[in-house]
Structure formats: structure tokens, C-alpha cells
Design a protein around this motif. Structure first.
Motif, PDB file in Angstrom:
ATOM      1  N   VAL A  16      39.310  19.037 -27.150  1.00 24.52           N
ATOM      2  CA  VAL A  16      39.189  18.320 -25.867  1.00 24.52           C
ATOM      3  C   VAL A  16      38.056  18.907 -25.032  1.00 24.52           C
ATOM      4  O   VAL A  16      37.190  18.178 -24.529  1.00 24.52           O
ATOM      5  N   ILE A  17      38.031  20.220 -24.875  1.00 26.95           N
ATOM      6  CA  ILE A  17      36.997  20.847 -24.050  1.00 26.95           C
ATOM      7  C   ILE A  17      35.625  20.700 -24.705  1.00 26.95           C
ATOM      8  O   ILE A  17      34.619  20.508 -24.019  1.00 26.95           O
ATOM      9  N   VAL A  38      34.370  21.689 -31.892  1.00 32.02           N
ATOM     10  CA  VAL A  38      35.624  22.414 -31.669  1.00 32.02           C
ATOM     11  C   VAL A  38      35.336  23.888 -31.399  1.00 32.02           C
ATOM     12  O   VAL A  38      35.917  24.484 -30.489  1.00 32.02           O
ATOM     13  N   LEU A  39      34.416  24.469 -32.156  1.00 28.59           N
ATOM     14  CA  LEU A  39      34.059  25.873 -31.957  1.00 28.59           C
ATOM     15  C   LEU A  39      33.465  26.107 -30.569  1.00 28.59           C
ATOM     16  O   LEU A  39      33.808  27.084 -29.889  1.00 28.59           O
ATOM     17  N   CYS A  40      32.612  25.201 -30.122  1.00 26.53           N
ATOM     18  CA  CYS A  40      32.044  25.300 -28.768  1.00 26.53           C
ATOM     19  C   CYS A  40      33.137  25.131 -27.712  1.00 26.53           C
ATOM     20  O   CYS A  40      33.112  25.787 -26.677  1.00 26.53           O
ATOM     21  N   ALA A  45      36.467  27.584 -23.691  1.00 24.76           N
ATOM     22  CA  ALA A  45      37.759  27.859 -23.058  1.00 24.76           C
ATOM     23  C   ALA A  45      37.934  29.351 -22.808  1.00 24.76           C
ATOM     24  O   ALA A  45      38.316  29.769 -21.710  1.00 24.76           O
ATOM     25  N   PHE A  46      37.637  30.169 -23.813  1.00 24.41           N
ATOM     26  CA  PHE A  46      37.815  31.615 -23.649  1.00 24.41           C
ATOM     27  C   PHE A  46      36.782  32.218 -22.704  1.00 24.41           C
ATOM     28  O   PHE A  46      37.125  32.960 -21.782  1.00 24.41           O
ATOM     29  N   VAL A  47      35.514  31.898 -22.921  1.00 23.15           N
ATOM     30  CA  VAL A  47      34.458  32.489 -22.089  1.00 23.15           C
ATOM     31  C   VAL A  47      34.543  31.963 -20.658  1.00 23.15           C
ATOM     32  O   VAL A  47      34.390  32.728 -19.698  1.00 23.15           O
ATOM     33  N   VAL A  83      34.781  23.708 -19.147  1.00 24.00           N
ATOM     34  CA  VAL A  83      33.982  22.574 -19.613  1.00 24.00           C
ATOM     35  C   VAL A  83      32.490  22.861 -19.415  1.00 24.00           C
ATOM     36  O   VAL A  83      31.670  22.562 -20.289  1.00 24.00           O
ATOM     37  N   GLY A  84      32.127  23.461 -18.296  1.00 28.34           N
ATOM     38  CA  GLY A  84      30.727  23.823 -18.062  1.00 28.34           C
ATOM     39  C   GLY A  84      30.221  24.824 -19.085  1.00 28.34           C
ATOM     40  O   GLY A  84      29.100  24.705 -19.599  1.00 28.34           O
ATOM     41  N   THR A  85      31.046  25.807 -19.401  1.00 33.17           N
ATOM     42  CA  THR A  85      30.666  26.789 -20.414  1.00 33.17           C
ATOM     43  C   THR A  85      30.557  26.127 -21.780  1.00 33.17           C
ATOM     44  O   THR A  85      29.629  26.422 -22.545  1.00 33.17           O
TER      45      THR A  85
END
Length: 104
Positions: A16-17, A38-40, A45-47, A83-85
């Protein structure tokens, strides 16, 4: 069973993100494959969560004090940071893999 759900939720959140990051990223960034999206998204999400926590800290009154307790209730600002990251990571991935749109 808890690990399986954690992995599934992380992948769903990343999907989703990652797609939201593709939408927000400037230019034509739709050329990267699904697995990289998905990896991005997972990375975003984490960063994004860590950056938001580093800037704003935790909400008052929380005993745990970890980076997931940044506000009371649903934290829309943290999700915008995620989402920005992810958008930045999508742009980097498209550039590194050579899949950015070419202008003639």
C-alpha cells in the motif's frame, strides 16, 4: 503464528505505501517491478516512522516510549512521512535500475 502475521502485515503495508509512494513521486515512475515497489514501501514505512520519531518523539503519557507511540490514536502525520519516504525510495529505485522515463 505471530511471525507469520507480522510478515504478512508488513508486506501488505509495504504494498500500500509503495503504491502511494509511486503516485506521489514526480514524473513517470511506474516502470519499476512490483517486488521493488513493495520493498520501497516497506523501507518507506520503517524509515519514515523512524524519522518521524526522531523529529517529534513520543506522545506524553505513554509508558513504552517506542517509535510506534508517537501520538494518541491513528497518526496521520506519521503515515504521510512514510508515504513521502517511500516516494523518495521509488525515485531512487527507478533511477538506479534505469527504469525512469526517458525524455527525448
Amino acid at each position: 503464528m505471530g511471525l507469520i502475521w507480522t510478515v504478512l502485515v508488513t508486506l501488505a503495508l509495504g504494498l500500500v505505501i509503495g503504491f502511494l509512494g509511486k503516485v506521489v513521486a514526480p514524473g513517470d515512475r511506474d516502470n519499476i517491478p512490483l517486488w521493488l515497489t513493495v520493498l520501497c514501501g516497506v523501507g518507506g514505512a520503517f524509515v519514515g516512522t523512524y524519522l518521524y520519531y526522531a523529529v517529534f518523539g513520543v506522545a506524553d503519557g505513554y509508558a513504552r516510549g517506542d517509535m510506534y507511540d508517537t501520538s494518541r490514536g491513528l497518526d496521520w502525520w506519521r503515515h504521510l512521512w512514510q508515504v513521502g519516504t517511500a516516494a523518495v525510495l521509488v525515485m531512487i529505485a527507478a533511477t538506479v535500475t534505469g527504469r525512469a522515463a526517458r525524455r527525448s
